[in-house]
Design a protein around this motif. Structure first.
Motif, PDB file in Angstrom:
ATOM      1  N   UNK A  36     -12.586 -27.896  -4.032  1.00 28.78           N
ATOM      2  CA  UNK A  36     -12.119 -28.940  -3.125  1.00 28.78           C
ATOM      3  C   UNK A  36     -12.200 -30.318  -3.784  1.00 28.78           C
ATOM      4  N   UNK A  37     -13.294 -30.581  -4.482  1.00 28.56           N
ATOM      5  CA  UNK A  37     -13.476 -31.885  -5.117  1.00 28.56           C
ATOM      6  C   UNK A  37     -12.457 -32.114  -6.226  1.00 28.56           C
ATOM      7  N   UNK A  38     -12.226 -31.094  -7.041  1.00 29.86           N
ATOM      8  CA  UNK A  38     -11.261 -31.232  -8.137  1.00 29.86           C
ATOM      9  C   UNK A  38      -9.862 -31.520  -7.603  1.00 29.86           C
ATOM     10  N   UNK A  39      -9.438 -30.737  -6.607  1.00 32.07           N
ATOM     11  CA  UNK A  39      -8.090 -30.925  -6.073  1.00 32.07           C
ATOM     12  C   UNK A  39      -7.963 -32.249  -5.336  1.00 32.07           C
ATOM     13  N   UNK A  40      -9.022 -32.676  -4.659  1.00 31.48           N
ATOM     14  CA  UNK A  40      -8.986 -33.966  -3.961  1.00 31.48           C
ATOM     15  C   UNK A  40      -8.774 -35.105  -4.945  1.00 31.48           C
ATOM     16  N   UNK A  41      -9.436 -35.042  -6.084  1.00 33.64           N
ATOM     17  CA  UNK A  41      -9.265 -36.073  -7.099  1.00 33.64           C
ATOM     18  C   UNK A  41      -7.830 -36.079  -7.634  1.00 33.64           C
ATOM     19  N   UNK A  42      -7.272 -34.884  -7.825  1.00 35.19           N
ATOM     20  CA  UNK A  42      -5.890 -34.796  -8.294  1.00 35.19           C
ATOM     21  C   UNK A  42      -4.929 -35.404  -7.270  1.00 35.19           C
ATOM     22  N   UNK A  43      -5.158 -35.096  -5.999  1.00 33.07           N
ATOM     23  CA  UNK A  43      -4.258 -35.583  -4.951  1.00 33.07           C
ATOM     24  C   UNK A  43      -4.321 -37.098  -4.809  1.00 33.07           C
ATOM     25  N   UNK A  44      -5.522 -37.654  -4.859  1.00 34.37           N
ATOM     26  CA  UNK A  44      -5.662 -39.112  -4.754  1.00 34.37           C
ATOM     27  C   UNK A  44      -4.990 -39.784  -5.943  1.00 34.37           C
ATOM     28  N   UNK A  45      -5.174 -39.225  -7.133  1.00 31.51           N
ATOM     29  CA  UNK A  45      -4.536 -39.785  -8.319  1.00 31.51           C
ATOM     30  C   UNK A  45      -3.019 -39.692  -8.209  1.00 31.51           C
ATOM     31  N   UNK A  82      -2.778 -28.804  -0.038  1.00 31.79           N
ATOM     32  CA  UNK A  82      -3.113 -28.437  -1.417  1.00 31.79           C
ATOM     33  C   UNK A  82      -4.626 -28.455  -1.644  1.00 31.79           C
ATOM     34  N   UNK A  83      -5.302 -29.411  -1.017  1.00 32.96           N
ATOM     35  CA  UNK A  83      -6.764 -29.467  -1.167  1.00 32.96           C
ATOM     36  C   UNK A  83      -7.416 -28.265  -0.489  1.00 32.96           C
ATOM     37  N   UNK A  84      -7.086 -28.034   0.781  1.00 33.85           N
ATOM     38  CA  UNK A  84      -7.663 -26.907   1.503  1.00 33.85           C
ATOM     39  C   UNK A  84      -7.233 -25.590   0.870  1.00 33.85           C
ATOM     40  N   UNK A  85      -5.993 -25.546   0.376  1.00 36.68           N
ATOM     41  CA  UNK A  85      -5.512 -24.339  -0.289  1.00 36.68           C
ATOM     42  C   UNK A  85      -6.338 -23.992  -1.515  1.00 36.68           C
ATOM     43  N   UNK A  86      -6.733 -25.017  -2.263  1.00 34.59           N
ATOM     44  CA  UNK A  86      -7.590 -24.747  -3.435  1.00 34.59           C
ATOM     45  C   UNK A  86      -8.943 -24.199  -2.997  1.00 34.59           C
ATOM     46  N   UNK A  87      -9.444 -24.708  -1.859  1.00 35.50           N
ATOM     47  CA  UNK A  87     -10.699 -24.182  -1.338  1.00 35.50           C
ATOM     48  C   UNK A  87     -10.569 -22.740  -0.884  1.00 35.50           C
ATOM     49  N   UNK A  88      -9.453 -22.417  -0.250  1.00 36.26           N
ATOM     50  CA  UNK A  88      -9.219 -21.047   0.190  1.00 36.26           C
ATOM     51  C   UNK A  88      -9.093 -20.093  -0.996  1.00 36.26           C
ATOM     52  N   UNK A  89      -8.433 -20.557  -2.043  1.00 36.74           N
ATOM     53  CA  UNK A  89      -8.314 -19.735  -3.248  1.00 36.74           C
ATOM     54  C   UNK A  89      -9.682 -19.472  -3.862  1.00 36.74           C
ATOM     55  N   UNK A  90     -10.499 -20.522  -3.931  1.00 38.89           N
ATOM     56  CA  UNK A  90     -11.844 -20.353  -4.479  1.00 38.89           C
ATOM     57  C   UNK A  90     -12.670 -19.412  -3.612  1.00 38.89           C
ATOM     58  N   UNK A  91     -12.475 -19.484  -2.304  1.00 40.32           N
ATOM     59  CA  UNK A  91     -13.210 -18.598  -1.395  1.00 40.32           C
ATOM     60  C   UNK A  91     -12.788 -17.145  -1.596  1.00 40.32           C
ATOM     61  N   UNK A  92     -11.490 -16.940  -1.806  1.00 35.28           N
ATOM     62  CA  UNK A  92     -10.975 -15.579  -1.944  1.00 35.28           C
ATOM     63  C   UNK A  92     -11.523 -14.880  -3.189  1.00 35.28           C
ATOM     64  N   UNK A  93     -11.712 -15.648  -4.264  1.00 42.32           N
ATOM     65  CA  UNK A  93     -12.155 -15.040  -5.520  1.00 42.32           C
ATOM     66  C   UNK A  93     -13.649 -15.250  -5.776  1.00 42.32           C
TER      67      UNK A  93
END
Length: 232
Positions: free
Chosen positions: A113-122, A86-97
């Protein structure tokens, strides 16, 4: 009262336990069940997300090894991708757009990546507050039952008009069992909290390392070159 003084088995003590002490024991039992549910649920979640993350890293690593981030961004890896996916996927999505400007693209991916990482840790920490609460409060709940039980024991001694340990021994045993029960509830909760918190901290480091490595992949790809992220 004499029989109660000579029967110190759990059944005997329970039979002569007052309403307040029983309410304390019921409260501790609820806390114990709650902590046990959290332990089992978190262990199952952690086991699954780690397995899914490793599978994702193996598959995505093979794609990124070819040096085509656009293909990686357009690849559908499914829903079972774990916290790392999910973290890397968010980075890939950001890269695509992201725009064509390299600096803006890298910054956009880094923020995603930072936003999703915080969500995942929480998300991984969900339920650990219950274990912390049970571990810190259960001994005091048991001590409350002990305190009131000893007060009741001395009240009975005063009402009977006689002294001696034999007069209040049953009452003290009834009181102390709530403290023992409180410790039995708290100790596993504290141990589980420390273990699970350590696991989350380790996964947080994995996420951070993988995010930084993926960001390097993006920067190298935009400038020419590729690298694969590590498995979390």
């Amino acid at each position: 009262m004499e029989s109660a003084a000579t029967d110190f088995s759990l059944a005997g003590i329970w039979a002569h336990t007052g309403p307040f002490a029983r309410s304390i024991i019921f409260a501790l039992a609820i806390m114990s069940v709650a902590s046990l549910v959290v332990m089992v649920e978190r262990m199952l979640v952690f086991r699954k997300t780690r397995k899914d993350s490793r599978n994702f890293a193996a598959k995505m690593g093979a794609i990124l090894a070819k040096g085509d981030l656009q293909q990686a961004a357009n690849t559908n890896m499914g829903k079972e991708i774990g916290h790392l996916g999910r973290v890397i996927g968010s980075g890939l999505t950001a890269y695509r757009i992201s725009p064509s400007d390299k600096d803006v693209a890298v910054e956009s991916v880094a923020r995603a990546l930072e936003r999703q990482a915080q969500r995942e840790v929480q998300s991984l920490k969900r339920g650990l507050g219950v274990l912390a609460t049970v571990g810190s409060t259960a001994p005091f709940v048991g001590l409350l039952g002990t305190t009131m039980g000893i007060v009741n024991a001395f009240q009975l001694m005063a009402a009977a008009g006689s002294g001696g340990l034999g007069t209040i021994s049953a009452g003290i045993a009834e009181a102390l069992i709530t403290t023992a029960f409180g410790l039995l509830v708290a100790i596993p909760a504290v141990m589980a909290y420390n273990f699970l918190s350590g696991w989350v901290d380790a996964r947080s480091v994995d996420i951070s390392e993988s995010s930084n490595e993926f960001l390097d992949v993006v920067a190298r790809n935009l400038g020419g070159g590729a690298q694969t992220p590590s498995q979390g």
